[in-house]
Design a protein around this motif. Structure first.
Motif, PDB file in Angstrom:
ATOM      1  N   ARG A  10       0.785  -1.235   0.000  1.00  0.00           N
ATOM      2  CA  ARG A  10       0.000   0.000   0.000  1.00  0.00           C
ATOM      3  C   ARG A  10       0.818   1.287   0.000  1.00  0.00           C
ATOM      4  N   GLY A  11       1.910   1.329  -0.714  1.00  0.00           N
ATOM      5  CA  GLY A  11       2.659   2.565  -0.868  1.00  0.00           C
ATOM      6  C   GLY A  11       3.315   3.067   0.397  1.00  0.00           C
ATOM      7  N   SER A  12       3.460   2.205   1.392  1.00  0.00           N
ATOM      8  CA  SER A  12       4.061   2.628   2.649  1.00  0.00           C
ATOM      9  C   SER A  12       5.574   2.495   2.582  1.00  0.00           C
ATOM     10  N   GLY A  13       6.267   3.514   3.044  1.00  0.00           N
ATOM     11  CA  GLY A  13       7.719   3.461   3.059  1.00  0.00           C
ATOM     12  C   GLY A  13       8.309   4.014   1.782  1.00  0.00           C
ATOM     13  N   CYS A  14       9.511   3.585   1.481  1.00  0.00           N
ATOM     14  CA  CYS A  14      10.240   4.122   0.329  1.00  0.00           C
ATOM     15  C   CYS A  14       9.971   3.310  -0.941  1.00  0.00           C
ATOM     16  N   PRO A  15      10.331   3.851  -2.091  1.00  0.00           N
ATOM     17  CA  PRO A  15      10.109   3.132  -3.351  1.00  0.00           C
ATOM     18  C   PRO A  15      10.838   1.790  -3.438  1.00  0.00           C
ATOM     19  N   VAL A  16      11.988   1.653  -2.786  1.00  0.00           N
ATOM     20  CA  VAL A  16      12.734   0.396  -2.828  1.00  0.00           C
ATOM     21  C   VAL A  16      11.979  -0.702  -2.083  1.00  0.00           C
ATOM     22  N   HIS A  17      11.269  -0.325  -1.033  1.00  0.00           N
ATOM     23  CA  HIS A  17      10.550  -1.303  -0.214  1.00  0.00           C
ATOM     24  C   HIS A  17       9.073  -1.405  -0.556  1.00  0.00           C
ATOM     25  N   ASP A  18       8.590  -0.586  -1.451  1.00  0.00           N
ATOM     26  CA  ASP A  18       7.188  -0.604  -1.829  1.00  0.00           C
ATOM     27  C   ASP A  18       6.911  -1.766  -2.777  1.00  0.00           C
ATOM     28  N   THR A  19       5.712  -2.270  -2.741  1.00  0.00           N
ATOM     29  CA  THR A  19       5.317  -3.375  -3.618  1.00  0.00           C
ATOM     30  C   THR A  19       4.204  -2.894  -4.538  1.00  0.00           C
ATOM     31  N   ARG A  20       4.524  -2.697  -5.767  1.00  0.00           N
ATOM     32  CA  ARG A  20       3.519  -2.350  -6.778  1.00  0.00           C
ATOM     33  C   ARG A  20       3.274  -3.585  -7.619  1.00  0.00           C
ATOM     34  N   GLU A  21       2.046  -4.025  -7.660  1.00  0.00           N
ATOM     35  CA  GLU A  21       1.689  -5.196  -8.455  1.00  0.00           C
ATOM     36  C   GLU A  21       2.044  -4.960  -9.923  1.00  0.00           C
ATOM     37  N   ARG A  22       2.708  -5.925 -10.509  1.00  0.00           N
ATOM     38  CA  ARG A  22       3.053  -5.877 -11.933  1.00  0.00           C
ATOM     39  C   ARG A  22       2.141  -6.867 -12.652  1.00  0.00           C
ATOM     40  N   ARG A  23       1.355  -6.357 -13.583  1.00  0.00           N
ATOM     41  CA  ARG A  23       0.412  -7.213 -14.317  1.00  0.00           C
ATOM     42  C   ARG A  23       0.900  -7.469 -15.728  1.00  0.00           C
ATOM     43  N   PHE A  24       0.736  -8.706 -16.152  1.00  0.00           N
ATOM     44  CA  PHE A  24       1.156  -9.118 -17.479  1.00  0.00           C
ATOM     45  C   PHE A  24      -0.024  -9.741 -18.215  1.00  0.00           C
ATOM     46  N   PRO A  25      -0.408  -9.159 -19.349  1.00  0.00           N
ATOM     47  CA  PRO A  25      -1.483  -9.784 -20.123  1.00  0.00           C
ATOM     48  C   PRO A  25      -1.010 -11.135 -20.658  1.00  0.00           C
ATOM     49  N   LEU A  26      -1.959 -12.006 -20.925  1.00  0.00           N
ATOM     50  CA  LEU A  26      -1.623 -13.301 -21.488  1.00  0.00           C
ATOM     51  C   LEU A  26      -1.251 -13.140 -22.960  1.00  0.00           C
ATOM     52  N   THR A  27      -0.554 -14.120 -23.504  1.00  0.00           N
ATOM     53  CA  THR A  27      -0.183 -14.096 -24.913  1.00  0.00           C
ATOM     54  C   THR A  27      -1.432 -14.336 -25.766  1.00  0.00           C
ATOM     55  N   GLU A  28      -1.292 -14.212 -27.074  1.00  0.00           N
ATOM     56  CA  GLU A  28      -2.416 -14.490 -27.975  1.00  0.00           C
ATOM     57  C   GLU A  28      -2.925 -15.908 -27.809  1.00  0.00           C
ATOM     58  N   ALA A  29      -2.042 -16.823 -27.440  1.00  0.00           N
ATOM     59  CA  ALA A  29      -2.422 -18.220 -27.238  1.00  0.00           C
ATOM     60  C   ALA A  29      -3.066 -18.440 -25.861  1.00  0.00           C
ATOM     61  N   GLY A  30      -3.209 -17.350 -25.068  1.00  0.00           N
ATOM     62  CA  GLY A  30      -3.834 -17.461 -23.757  1.00  0.00           C
ATOM     63  C   GLY A  30      -2.934 -18.015 -22.677  1.00  0.00           C
ATOM     64  N   ARG A  31      -1.636 -17.852 -22.840  1.00  0.00           N
ATOM     65  CA  ARG A  31      -0.670 -18.374 -21.872  1.00  0.00           C
ATOM     66  C   ARG A  31       0.125 -17.228 -21.240  1.00  0.00           C
ATOM     67  N   VAL A  32       0.821 -17.553 -20.162  1.00  0.00           N
ATOM     68  CA  VAL A  32       1.735 -16.596 -19.539  1.00  0.00           C
ATOM     69  C   VAL A  32       3.036 -16.645 -20.330  1.00  0.00           C
ATOM     70  N   ASP A  33       3.566 -15.488 -20.656  1.00  0.00           N
ATOM     71  CA  ASP A  33       4.849 -15.418 -21.366  1.00  0.00           C
ATOM     72  C   ASP A  33       5.955 -15.755 -20.361  1.00  0.00           C
ATOM     73  N   LEU A  34       6.412 -16.992 -20.390  1.00  0.00           N
ATOM     74  CA  LEU A  34       7.394 -17.458 -19.401  1.00  0.00           C
ATOM     75  C   LEU A  34       8.754 -16.808 -19.576  1.00  0.00           C
ATOM     76  N   VAL A  35       9.078 -16.354 -20.767  1.00  0.00           N
ATOM     77  CA  VAL A  35      10.352 -15.655 -20.982  1.00  0.00           C
ATOM     78  C   VAL A  35      10.324 -14.327 -20.223  1.00  0.00           C
ATOM     79  N   THR A  36       9.243 -13.576 -20.375  1.00  0.00           N
ATOM     80  CA  THR A  36       9.094 -12.307 -19.658  1.00  0.00           C
ATOM     81  C   THR A  36       9.029 -12.550 -18.157  1.00  0.00           C
ATOM     82  N   LEU A  37       8.265 -13.561 -17.745  1.00  0.00           N
ATOM     83  CA  LEU A  37       8.162 -13.883 -16.320  1.00  0.00           C
ATOM     84  C   LEU A  37       9.535 -14.212 -15.745  1.00  0.00           C
ATOM     85  N   THR A  38      10.317 -14.992 -16.461  1.00  0.00           N
ATOM     86  CA  THR A  38      11.659 -15.350 -15.999  1.00  0.00           C
ATOM     87  C   THR A  38      12.520 -14.105 -15.818  1.00  0.00           C
ATOM     88  N   THR A  39      12.456 -13.185 -16.758  1.00  0.00           N
ATOM     89  CA  THR A  39      13.233 -11.944 -16.661  1.00  0.00           C
ATOM     90  C   THR A  39      12.839 -11.159 -15.413  1.00  0.00           C
TER      91      THR A  39
END
Length: 158
Positions: free
Chosen positions: A101-130
């Motif tokens: 919830r934005g508490s503390g500094c930017p290094v310790h903050d947790t902002r949810e990162r959302r990734f749309p699924l690929t055209e095939a309806g899967r998670v892009d595992l290459v991007t996830l790995t990175t």
């Protein structure tokens, strides 16, 4: 050849079978990296997507130190899950370890990162790995005491 759902040949999978295959693919990927399954529903269940407790967490967060959970004060482990985006479409989300919830500094903050699924309806595992290659070492290095101090006494000087 038989797939994870026990099908052979070139049969067309149902939407539920595709959903489960996508969940199992992510499950295998993150478990191989040392993550654990959370929640009451497993990825082989169609209800996994709708279970608010279902997902995966990275137990090596905070150097693997165990902490007592105290409502909104305990820093969160690095974790990920399937959820719904702003348009109601299925996305995959990763939440870095730290203070919510934005508490503390930017290094310790947790902002949810959302990734749309690929055209095939899967998670892009290459991007996830990175993304996980960046977030896992940071999660392991976080110090719970420093996170709590940052949360309560304002942004730290990092």
């Amino acid at each position: 050849m038989t797939d994870r759902l026990g099908h052979t040949g070139t049969m067309t999978a149902t939407p539920t079978e595709l959903l489960i295959a996508r969940q199992l693919e992510v499950h295998d990927h993150v478990l191989a990296r040392g993550w654990r399954l959370d929640g009451d529903t497993g990825p082989g269940d169609a209800g996994f997507l709708d279970d608010a407790t279902a997902g995966w967490s990275y137990p090596a967060s905070f150097g693997g130190a165990r902490t007592n959970t105290v409502a909104d004060a305990t820093p969160v482990l690095l974790h990920c899950y399937f959820t719904f985006g702003d348009e109601g479409d299925v996305v995959f989300a990763v939440v870095p370890a730290g203070n919510l919830r934005g508490s503390g500094c930017p290094v310790h903050d947790t902002r949810e990162r959302r990734f749309p699924l690929t055209e095939a309806g899967r998670v892009d595992l290459v991007t996830l790995t990175t993304v996980l290659d960046e977030l896992e070492p940071r999660a392991r290095a976080h110090d719970v005491h420093a996170l709590v101090e940052c949360l309560y006494f304002g942004p730290c000087t990092r």
